[in-house]
Design a protein around this motif. Structure first.
Motif, PDB file in Angstrom:
ATOM      1  N   THR A  94       0.840  -1.207   0.000  1.00 29.94           N
ATOM      2  CA  THR A  94       0.000   0.000   0.000  1.00 29.94           C
ATOM      3  C   THR A  94       0.873   1.254   0.000  1.00 29.94           C
ATOM      4  N   ILE A  95       1.926   1.222   0.817  1.00 31.30           N
ATOM      5  CA  ILE A  95       2.862   2.355   0.879  1.00 31.30           C
ATOM      6  C   ILE A  95       3.506   2.570  -0.493  1.00 31.30           C
ATOM      7  N   ALA A  96       3.895   1.451  -1.149  1.00 29.25           N
ATOM      8  CA  ALA A  96       4.523   1.554  -2.469  1.00 29.25           C
ATOM      9  C   ALA A  96       3.565   2.221  -3.459  1.00 29.25           C
ATOM     10  N   CYS A  97       2.285   1.840  -3.410  1.00 32.35           N
ATOM     11  CA  CYS A  97       1.280   2.458  -4.289  1.00 32.35           C
ATOM     12  C   CYS A  97       1.167   3.954  -3.986  1.00 32.35           C
ATOM     13  N   GLY A  98       1.148   4.300  -2.708  1.00 33.53           N
ATOM     14  CA  GLY A  98       1.057   5.706  -2.321  1.00 33.53           C
ATOM     15  C   GLY A  98       2.257   6.494  -2.837  1.00 33.53           C
ATOM     16  N   ALA A  99       3.446   5.895  -2.725  1.00 37.92           N
ATOM     17  CA  ALA A  99       4.663   6.565  -3.193  1.00 37.92           C
ATOM     18  C   ALA A  99       4.625   6.740  -4.707  1.00 37.92           C
ATOM     19  N   LEU A 100       4.113   5.718  -5.406  1.00 34.39           N
ATOM     20  CA  LEU A 100       4.007   5.806  -6.864  1.00 34.39           C
ATOM     21  C   LEU A 100       3.024   6.913  -7.253  1.00 34.39           C
ATOM     22  N   PHE A 101       1.934   7.021  -6.497  1.00 33.31           N
ATOM     23  CA  PHE A 101       0.951   8.078  -6.734  1.00 33.31           C
ATOM     24  C   PHE A 101       1.622   9.445  -6.642  1.00 33.31           C
ATOM     25  N   ILE A 102       2.402   9.646  -5.571  1.00 34.45           N
ATOM     26  CA  ILE A 102       3.062  10.946  -5.368  1.00 34.45           C
ATOM     27  C   ILE A 102       4.078  11.200  -6.485  1.00 34.45           C
ATOM     28  N   ALA A 103       4.830  10.159  -6.867  1.00 35.81           N
ATOM     29  CA  ALA A 103       5.834  10.324  -7.926  1.00 35.81           C
ATOM     30  C   ALA A 103       5.158  10.743  -9.236  1.00 35.81           C
ATOM     31  N   LEU A 104       4.057  10.081  -9.580  1.00 30.80           N
ATOM     32  CA  LEU A 104       3.331  10.423 -10.813  1.00 30.80           C
ATOM     33  C   LEU A 104       2.764  11.845 -10.721  1.00 30.80           C
ATOM     34  N   HIS A 105       2.246  12.171  -9.541  1.00 32.25           N
ATOM     35  CA  HIS A 105       1.635  13.481  -9.355  1.00 32.25           C
ATOM     36  C   HIS A 105       2.681  14.593  -9.470  1.00 32.25           C
ATOM     37  N   LEU A 106       3.855  14.370  -8.871  1.00 32.27           N
ATOM     38  CA  LEU A 106       4.901  15.393  -8.928  1.00 32.27           C
ATOM     39  C   LEU A 106       5.408  15.572 -10.363  1.00 32.27           C
ATOM     40  N   THR A 107       5.454  14.473 -11.122  1.00 26.82           N
ATOM     41  CA  THR A 107       5.848  14.564 -12.527  1.00 26.82           C
ATOM     42  C   THR A 107       4.862  15.447 -13.279  1.00 26.82           C
ATOM     43  N   GLU A 108       3.575  15.224 -12.996  1.00 26.55           N
ATOM     44  CA  GLU A 108       2.505  15.996 -13.593  1.00 26.55           C
ATOM     45  C   GLU A 108       2.594  17.480 -13.175  1.00 26.55           C
ATOM     46  N   TRP A 109       2.883  17.710 -11.908  1.00 17.62           N
ATOM     47  CA  TRP A 109       3.066  19.082 -11.406  1.00 17.62           C
ATOM     48  C   TRP A 109       4.210  19.771 -12.141  1.00 17.62           C
ATOM     49  N   ARG A 110       5.338  19.037 -12.266  1.00 18.43           N
ATOM     50  CA  ARG A 110       6.516  19.619 -12.914  1.00 18.43           C
ATOM     51  C   ARG A 110       6.210  19.997 -14.354  1.00 18.43           C
ATOM     52  N   HIS A 111       5.424  19.173 -15.014  1.00 16.36           N
ATOM     53  CA  HIS A 111       5.022  19.445 -16.390  1.00 16.36           C
ATOM     54  C   HIS A 111       4.248  20.759 -16.442  1.00 16.36           C
ATOM     55  N   LEU A 112       3.300  20.945 -15.515  1.00 16.02           N
ATOM     56  CA  LEU A 112       2.499  22.173 -15.484  1.00 16.02           C
ATOM     57  C   LEU A 112       3.362  23.382 -15.134  1.00 16.02           C
ATOM     58  N   ILE A 113       4.280  23.191 -14.171  1.00 12.47           N
ATOM     59  CA  ILE A 113       5.149  24.297 -13.758  1.00 12.47           C
ATOM     60  C   ILE A 113       6.021  24.728 -14.941  1.00 12.47           C
ATOM     61  N   ALA A 114       6.485  23.709 -15.719  1.00  8.44           N
ATOM     62  CA  ALA A 114       7.301  24.019 -16.903  1.00  8.44           C
ATOM     63  C   ALA A 114       6.492  24.819 -17.928  1.00  8.44           C
ATOM     64  N   MET A 115       5.166  24.613 -17.921  1.00  6.54           N
ATOM     65  CA  MET A 115       4.299  25.369 -18.839  1.00  6.54           C
ATOM     66  C   MET A 115       4.046  26.785 -18.334  1.00  6.54           C
ATOM     67  N   GLY A 116       4.533  27.080 -17.135  1.00  2.00           N
ATOM     68  CA  GLY A 116       4.364  28.427 -16.582  1.00  2.00           C
ATOM     69  C   GLY A 116       3.213  28.550 -15.609  1.00  2.00           C
ATOM     70  N   VAL A 117       2.675  27.403 -15.153  1.00  2.00           N
ATOM     71  CA  VAL A 117       1.573  27.449 -14.190  1.00  2.00           C
ATOM     72  C   VAL A 117       2.150  27.507 -12.775  1.00  2.00           C
ATOM     73  N   THR A 118       1.781  28.543 -12.020  1.00  2.00           N
ATOM     74  CA  THR A 118       2.161  28.647 -10.608  1.00  2.00           C
ATOM     75  C   THR A 118       0.874  28.924  -9.825  1.00  2.00           C
ATOM     76  N   PRO A 119       0.945  28.934  -8.480  1.00  2.00           N
ATOM     77  CA  PRO A 119      -0.286  29.216  -7.724  1.00  2.00           C
ATOM     78  C   PRO A 119      -0.860  30.613  -7.981  1.00  2.00           C
ATOM     79  N   SER A 120      -0.070  31.499  -8.593  1.00  2.00           N
ATOM     80  CA  SER A 120      -0.602  32.857  -8.781  1.00  2.00           C
ATOM     81  C   SER A 120      -0.588  33.340 -10.231  1.00  2.00           C
ATOM     82  N   ALA A 121      -0.107  32.519 -11.151  1.00  2.00           N
ATOM     83  CA  ALA A 121      -0.070  32.966 -12.551  1.00  2.00           C
ATOM     84  C   ALA A 121      -0.087  31.767 -13.490  1.00  2.00           C
ATOM     85  N   ASN A 122      -0.548  31.977 -14.715  1.00  2.00           N
ATOM     86  CA  ASN A 122      -0.448  30.941 -15.750  1.00  2.00           C
ATOM     87  C   ASN A 122      -0.627  31.583 -17.120  1.00  2.00           C
TER      88      ASN A 122
END
Lengths: 196, 91
Positions: A94-122
């Motif tokens: 279960t922990i491994a699944c949770g860690a994989l979830f976070i890893a996938l999510h952070l990859t997705e976040w990084r993709h958005l951040i690279a597109m210029g999306v931040t909490p205050s601008a996009n």
């Protein structure tokens, strides 16, 4: 020794967890309502999620989290049958699944951040998009991360005999709840903002 | 474990329907309605199949559910003010 004082609703530990989960559900519900308000009020909400990586990753994350609920249920089942090592192994899965979830999510976040999306601008000129997206997914990810720490302690204690089957079940309630919240965030944040 | 596999398969198939729906040209209000209905169905499946709320007896459900009634009241209170006009006022 335990003294029975009137009929109980359920075990005190479990009742405590349920009450916490209700308050936590209200927190998420309020944030989702704020999102609904902002979204209805915005004339042009961005639709930035392409099939890959956005939707594909989010779908995979949903699969991983649902599977983690299955492994958690197996852990609780093993503990009830007195198989402590088995329970610890399922909790580790279960922990491994949770860690994989976070890893996938952070990859997705990084993709958005690279597109210029931040909490205050996009790039789409709707700053609240980032605030809503990172706020809601960030709070959920914090729940997954604290769930991983909780399960790690629980798994070690289940193995050593410090924790009972009831304790593991209470941990399971928390984990299933984190899964439940994602069942709302995934369609409301991702699937209603698919790039046409 | 068998009932859990059933619940898992059920939740995965609902997820597949949701993703497929997002790629059909469905009117936004219709899509939101269906997605929300599926989300509540999934949440219900998790609460009953994985969290076993039915096994805890009716009193726990009575403890948990009323809070959401009040959230509903808040929803009715604020969403009336939502809309393009609210966005304009915030500018």
């Amino acid at each position: 020794m335990s003294v029975a004082v009137g009929p109980r609703i359920t075990s005190p530990n479990k009742l405590g967890m349920w009450l916490f989960l209700v308050s936590d559900a209200l927190t998420f519900t309020t944030l989702i309502l704020c999102y609904a308000f902002v979204r209805i009020s915005s004339p042009a909400w961005p639709h930035p999620f392409e099939f890959a990586p956005g939707i594909l990753f989010a779908t995979l994350m949903t699969f991983v989290l649902l599977t983690s609920s299955l492994t958690m249920a197996a852990g609780v089942g093993a503990m009830r049958e007195g198989r402590r090592n088995g329970a610890a192994a399922w909790i580790a899965a279960t922990i491994a699944c949770g860690a994989l979830f976070i890893a996938l999510h952070l990859t997705e976040w990084r993709h958005l951040i690279a597109m210029g999306v931040t909490p205050s601008a996009n790039p789409w000129g709707v700053p609240l998009f980032g605030a809503v997206f990172f706020g809601l997914t960030g709070l959920h990810m914090a729940h997954v991360a604290s769930g991983i720490v909780y399960l790690a302690i629980l798994g070690a204690g289940a193995r050593s005999g410090r924790f009972s089957a009831g304790d593991v079940e209470v941990g399971g309630l928390y984990w299933h709840f984190v899964d439940l919240v994602w069942m709302f965030l995934f369609p409301l944040l991702y699937l209603t903002a698919v790039k046409p | 474990m068998k009932p859990y596999f059933g619940a898992w398969g059920f939740l995965l198939s609902l997820t597949a329907i949701e993703v497929a729906l997002a790629y059909r040209h469905t009117p936004p209000v219709m899509m939101l309605t269906v997605l929300l209905a599926l989300s509540f169905l999934k949440a219900g499946a998790i609460v009953t199949r994985f969290m076993h709320i039915a096994g805890e007896g009716a009193r726990l459900a009575w403890l948990v559910l009323p809070a959401f009634f009040f959230i509903g009241l808040i929803l009715l209170g604020i969403l009336g003010d939502a809309g393009p006009a609210a966005y304009g006022a915030a500018q």
